[in-house]
Design an enzyme around this catalytic site. Structure first.
Site, PDB file in Angstrom:
ATOM      1  N   MET A  44      -1.117   9.120  12.287  1.00  0.00           N
ATOM      2  CA  MET A  44      -2.302   9.581  11.549  1.00  0.00           C
ATOM      3  C   MET A  44      -2.958  10.761  12.265  1.00  0.00           C
ATOM      4  SD  MET A  44      -3.871   5.834  10.668  1.00  0.00           S
ATOM      5  CE  MET A  44      -3.290   5.046  12.173  1.00  0.00           C
TER       6      MET A  44
ATOM      7  N   LYS B 299      -4.917   2.686   0.173  1.00  0.00           N
ATOM      8  CA  LYS B 299      -4.978   3.107   1.570  1.00  0.00           C
ATOM      9  C   LYS B 299      -4.488   4.528   1.745  1.00  0.00           C
ATOM     10  CE  LYS B 299      -5.355  -0.718   4.510  1.00  0.00           C
ATOM     11  NZ  LYS B 299      -4.956  -1.414   5.670  1.00  0.00           N
TER      12      LYS B 299
ATOM     13  N   ASP C  96       0.830  -1.197   0.000  1.00  0.00           N
ATOM     14  CA  ASP C  96       0.000   0.000   0.000  1.00  0.00           C
ATOM     15  C   ASP C  96       0.867   1.249   0.000  1.00  0.00           C
ATOM     16  OD1 ASP C  96       0.537   0.367   2.809  1.00  0.00           O
ATOM     17  OD2 ASP C  96      -0.901  -1.261   3.119  1.00  0.00           O
TER      18      ASP C  96
HETATM   19  N1  SAH Z   1       2.360   0.439  10.670  1.00  0.00           N
HETATM   20  C1  SAH Z   1       2.906   1.763  10.541  1.00  0.00           C
HETATM   21  C2  SAH Z   1       1.901   2.843  10.832  1.00  0.00           C
HETATM   22  C3  SAH Z   1       0.745   2.910   9.908  1.00  0.00           C
HETATM   23  S1  SAH Z   1      -0.359   4.206  10.309  1.00  0.00           S
HETATM   24  C4  SAH Z   1       4.133   1.905  11.434  1.00  0.00           C
HETATM   25  O1  SAH Z   1       4.404   1.045  12.266  1.00  0.00           O
HETATM   26  O2  SAH Z   1       4.846   2.890  11.281  1.00  0.00           O
HETATM   27  C5  SAH Z   1       0.142   5.479   9.202  1.00  0.00           C
HETATM   28  C6  SAH Z   1       0.767   6.616   9.942  1.00  0.00           C
HETATM   29  O3  SAH Z   1       2.078   6.290  10.342  1.00  0.00           O
HETATM   30  C7  SAH Z   1       0.917   7.854   9.125  1.00  0.00           C
HETATM   31  O4  SAH Z   1      -0.278   8.607   9.104  1.00  0.00           O
HETATM   32  C8  SAH Z   1       1.999   8.597   9.889  1.00  0.00           C
HETATM   33  O5  SAH Z   1       1.480   9.223  11.032  1.00  0.00           O
HETATM   34  C9  SAH Z   1       2.869   7.456  10.355  1.00  0.00           C
HETATM   35  N2  SAH Z   1       4.004   7.243   9.442  1.00  0.00           N
HETATM   36  C10 SAH Z   1       4.318   6.134   8.778  1.00  0.00           C
HETATM   37  N3  SAH Z   1       5.448   6.295   8.078  1.00  0.00           N
HETATM   38  C11 SAH Z   1       5.867   7.547   8.309  1.00  0.00           C
HETATM   39  C12 SAH Z   1       6.980   8.303   7.890  1.00  0.00           C
HETATM   40  N4  SAH Z   1       7.913   7.816   7.082  1.00  0.00           N
HETATM   41  N5  SAH Z   1       7.101   9.569   8.345  1.00  0.00           N
HETATM   42  C13 SAH Z   1       6.183  10.092   9.189  1.00  0.00           C
HETATM   43  N6  SAH Z   1       5.117   9.415   9.612  1.00  0.00           N
HETATM   44  C14 SAH Z   1       4.959   8.160   9.190  1.00  0.00           C
END
Ligand code: SAH
Length: 475
Positions: free
Chosen positions: A385, A272, A250
């Site tokens: 998020m 997504k 995604d």
């Molecule tokens: N499973 C993922 C999170 C998914 S929810 C994890 O463990 O990181 C999606 C959210 O994760 C985004 O809205 C943001 O808040 C955060 N996120 C994921 N990758 C990011 C990145 N490279 N930089 C900043 N925020 C990130």
């Protein structure tokens, strides 16, 4: 890609080399290795080529190059020390649409010769598009060291059993699975240690046993791809990425990471983005089950860690229920990746004794959290998020006792070359989001630890306003 890498069959086919010096001799040697039928055009020959001509191993026309020399050949190499002759050969070959290489002159070439690691039948070609030959040689030296010469013998074994295995395993998936067990298991070890006869005997046995009882390798790998920087992948993630048949990914998986999945894997994008899920979660769950039941090895690649706001649990539940084999590979979650790359420790003896990860986005779109538990002065709160719910977040954290001057960091596209970090306070956060035009994926970090950013930041940011999100890989 600047060039298309291909391997050309020249066995017993006429190849033309213009030039008779030592450079030409090197090219002739290479063409002969691939069993090409070589003709050399040159008034004179160096000693090496003279010997080959005398022994009838190459044809020699003792003359200067002219157009008719190019009749009936499939490949041309110009290796004279005369610029105008090389140019003439190149121009004529282009006209006749024949592949031509002019030594040390990429502008005149329609194909270039790579650096090579030869473990025939295994061949590895390395090219930098002619831009950095020294780098290509360096890579070659490394590969030479890494790939034992015995791989050639392993390749020869595979070659000699190819037809038999194909007949015994008509199904592509079971055949691939069989070859993997051969090439990574005991049979390969026997070849590496020089026990060729035993390896062949075991191979015969394995074909007979496994073809009588073939099992489909179908399995799902739920893999955390980390926050964006491919260097943050785990070894296991990388290994599974390179053996999957299908990749279901995604938006949060960065293009740099998608570049590392097996080249010929089927790629499925399931979207997504906020409020526009390309594929409903239930459909994704079912897709994984269906693909695995077809015998495919399915890589479900997720940003960060699959078990942290990744719905990994929901996807695995259905797999478990349907009896599909799966494995789960943790990844570096955004909170860890972003805090490290922003120089903001999540805990610190002076500022924060606990750290909480929360989602700023609930199933129905609201933000309904236990604010009382979150609004603690000695705690770091990381919002995933959180952009959409930022107004509620600021309001509730202050209403439940935090000062409006509590520092907050926004980490946008953390760990990627597009990373941007901004600091604000609970009072000014909304203005910053607006004025800096902050977009997802962004992580919001609330707490006194954010004040360390100025001192501990270490990643250089390249602000480029033309740059779109790096999280937009589409195949
Ligand atoms: N499973 C993922 C999170 C998914 S929810 C994890 O463990 O990181 C999606 C959210 O994760 C985004 O809205 C943001 O808040 C955060 N996120 C994921 N990758 C990011 C990145 N490279 N930089 C900043 N925020 C990130």
């Amino acid at each position: 890609m600047n060039y298309l890498p291909i391997f050309v069959q020249i066995k017993q086919r006429p190849c033309l080399v213009v030039g008779g010096g030592s450079i030409a001799a090197r090219k002739v040697a290479l063409l002969r290795k691939a069993e090409g039928d070589v003709t050399v055009i040159s008034p004179e020959l160096c000693a090496e080529l003279s010997e080959l001509a005398a022994a009838g191993k190459i044809q020699h026309r003792a003359k200067t190059f002219s157009a008719e020399d190019m009749d009936d050949c499939v490949l041309v190499i110009a290796a004279t020390d005369q610029r105008d002759v090389n140019q003439q050969v190149s121009a004529l070959a282009h006209e006749k649409k024949l592949p031509v290489n002019v030594v040390d002159n990429p502008d005149l070439c329609s194909f270039i010769m790579p650096s090579m690691v030869d473990r025939s039948p295994v061949q590895i070609a390395i090219s930098t598009g002619g831009n950095a030959p020294v780098l290509a040689r360096l890579i070659r030296t490394r590969l030479e060291g890494m790939i034992p010469a015995a791989y050639g013998r392993l390749g020869a074994l595979a070659e000699s059993f190819r037809g038999k295995v194909k007949a015994a395993f008509p199904n592509v998936e079971t055949r691939r699975s069989f070859w993997e067990s051969v090439l990574e298991g005991r049979i390969a070890e026997l070849i590496f240690t020089g026990h060729e006869d035993e390896a062949r005997a075991l191979m015969e046995k394995a074909i007979a046993e496994k073809s009588a009882n073939p099992e489909l390798p179908g399995e799902v790998y739920l893999v955390g791809a980390g926050p964006g920087d491919p260097d943050l992948l785990t070894f296991r993630a990388l290994r599974l990425m390179q053996q999957a048949d299908v990749v279901v990914y995604d938006r949060l998986v960065s293009p740099a990471i998608m570049e590392m999945v097996r080249r010929d894997a089927e790629i499925v994008y399931v979207g997504k983005e906020r409020d526009k899920h390309t594929m409903q979660q239930e459909n994704i769950n079912q897709l994984l089950v269906r693909l695995a039941k077809e015998g495919k090895r399915v890589l479900r690649l997720k940003g960060g860690d699959p078990f942290i706001f990744g719905r990994g649990g929901e996807e695995i539940e259905l797999l478990a229920q349907e009896g599909v084999a799966f494995q789960i590979v943790p990844g570096i979650t955004a909170a860890s990746g972003c805090s490290s790359y922003a120089g903001i420790p999540l805990t610190h003896r002076d500022y924060a004794q606990s750290c909480v990860f929360v989602t700023g986005h609930l199933k129905d779109g609201s933000v309904d959290l236990n604010w009382k538990a979150l609004a603690h002065p000695n705690q770091t709160v990381v919002f995933y998020m959180g952009l959409h719910g930022a107004p509620t977040l600021c309001k509730e954290m202050v209403a439940h006792g935090l000062s409006g001057s509590t520092p907050v960091a926004l980490v946008e596209q953390g760990t990627t070359p597009q990373q941007r970090v901004y600091t604000a306070t609970l009072d000014t956060l909304l203005d910053t989001i607006k004025s800096k035009d902050i977009k997802p994926p962004t992580l919001i970090i609330v707490g006194e630890v954010v004040s360390l950013h100025d001192k501990l930041k270490w990643v250089k940011e390249h602000h480029n306003d033309d740059d779109d999100s790096v999280f937009a890989y589409k195949n």
